[in-house]
Design an enzyme around this catalytic site. Structure first.
Site, PDB file in Angstrom:
ATOM      1  CB  THR A 103      -0.963   0.006   1.243  1.00 14.95           C
ATOM      2  OG1 THR A 103      -1.787  -1.117   1.093  1.00 14.95           O
ATOM      3  CG2 THR A 103      -1.741   1.085   1.232  1.00 14.95           C
ATOM      4  CE  LYS A 152      -4.955  -2.264   0.727  1.00 20.71           C
ATOM      5  NZ  LYS A 152      -3.799  -2.944   0.830  1.00 20.71           N
ATOM      6  CE  LYS A 177       2.005   0.783   5.463  1.00 15.63           C
ATOM      7  NZ  LYS A 177       1.346   0.932   4.103  1.00 15.63           N
TER       8      LYS A 177
END
Length: 311
Positions: free
Chosen positions: A103, A179, A247
């Site tokens: 990601t 995503k 994150k």
């Protein structure tokens, strides 16, 4: 100039964590030749115990693989495995394929695709979702974008690792964009589930009863149903850690800044995950974000030895 010869029959998987190990195993069991790669001795041993072979550095894959999956945590690790001292980008044969599964920011994925193209390599922007169990079963969802040539080369790998492959565009960036939307929702839903459970406990509601009612009501979500059992069992063994959402929600925030687009709900969830990480829970399961409320209000959460609630 390094002489490079493609070996398209062999697939490299860099990163043998929960998702990477499961994916490498699924590919191996599907009959593909697979070489795993991880700096961790225990990660390599885990794959070898399942019948695979492994190496410690990306450079060791270069002469042996024509397709490489990068299943690492963040863009910094992607940079290291592709362009670091023992990186792959200048060692893989022209026409080899990098399947980038981490990601990362969409802007980074777009730039990476151009950099790899300049070296004669193909790239599939292919973030994955589904968790460790579906990775092991070869039933992941893949949010992907790339050229026809990249898809043609990736097809046997995608068939073995994924239940659903979404083809979202003809260049890197679109896969990572979708995503990121998924991660925004996942992070917000986990934070909301934790806040809801904490409020219920603070009001004196039995947490197991609350879970049962909500999972049969309109307030339910996939994340509520999946993560709250970790809280009910007092088990914060990391399947997906708090720091992962620090994150990922930071990437949402970064992308919002790039687009001058507000993301206030995601920003609120980011603050909760950041607070949990700062309190020392960063490596615990992401459901441990509820411990922020425990610290603030003194609520009594189920302990591991109470442990039978939730399924």
């Amino acid at each position: 100039m390094i002489e490079r010869t493609p070996h398209t029959e062999t697939v490299g998987v860099i990163g043998l964590g929960a998702m990477g190990l499961g994916t490498a195993t699924a590919l191996h069991e599907a009959g593909l030749a697979v070489i795993g790669c991880d700096i961790s001795d225990s990660a390599r041993e885990a794959f070898e115990s399942r019948g695979g072979i492994s190496v410690a550095t990306p450079a060791e894959l270069a002469g042996r693989c024509g397709v490489v999956l990068v299943v690492v945590v963040n863009d910094e690790q992607v940079e290291h495995v592709l362009f670091g001292e023992a990186g792959l980008a200048d060692r893989l044969a022209p026409g080899s394929l990098v399947v980038q599964c981490a990601t990362v920011a969409p802007s980074y994925a777009m730039a990476l695709g151009k950099r790899l193209d300049a070296t004669g390599l193909l790239m599939l922007d292919a973030p994955i979702s589904g968790g460790a169990a579906k990775a092991r079963q070869g039933r992941l969802s893949v949010m992907s974008s790339g050229s026809d040539a990249a898809y043609d080369k990736a097809r046997p790998v995608l068939d073995a690792m994924a239940e659903t492959v979404y083809r979202l565009g003809d260049a890197p960036g679109a896969g990572s964009s979708v995503k990121l939307v998924n991660q925004l929702l996942a992070g917000v839903h986990i934070a909301a589930a934790a806040e809801a459970m904490a409020l219920g406990v603070r009001m004196g509601i039995d947490p197991d009863t609350l879970y049962d009612v909500i999972t049969h009501s309109a307030g339910n979500s996939w994340m509520f149903e999946n993560r709250v059992p970790h809280i009910l069992k007092g088990d914060y063994t990391p399947l997906s850690a708090v720091d992962i959402f620090v994150k990922d929600l930071n990437i949402v925030h970064q992308t919002g800044r790039e687009l001058t687009f507000p993301t206030p709900v995601a920003a609120s969830a980011l603050q909760q995950f950041t607070a949990a990480s700062g309190a020392g829970f960063g490596r615990e399961d992401d459901a441990a974000v509820i411990k922020v409320y425990q610290r603030l209000s003194g609520i009594a959460l189920p302990a591991a030895n109470d442990a039978e609630g939730g399924t």
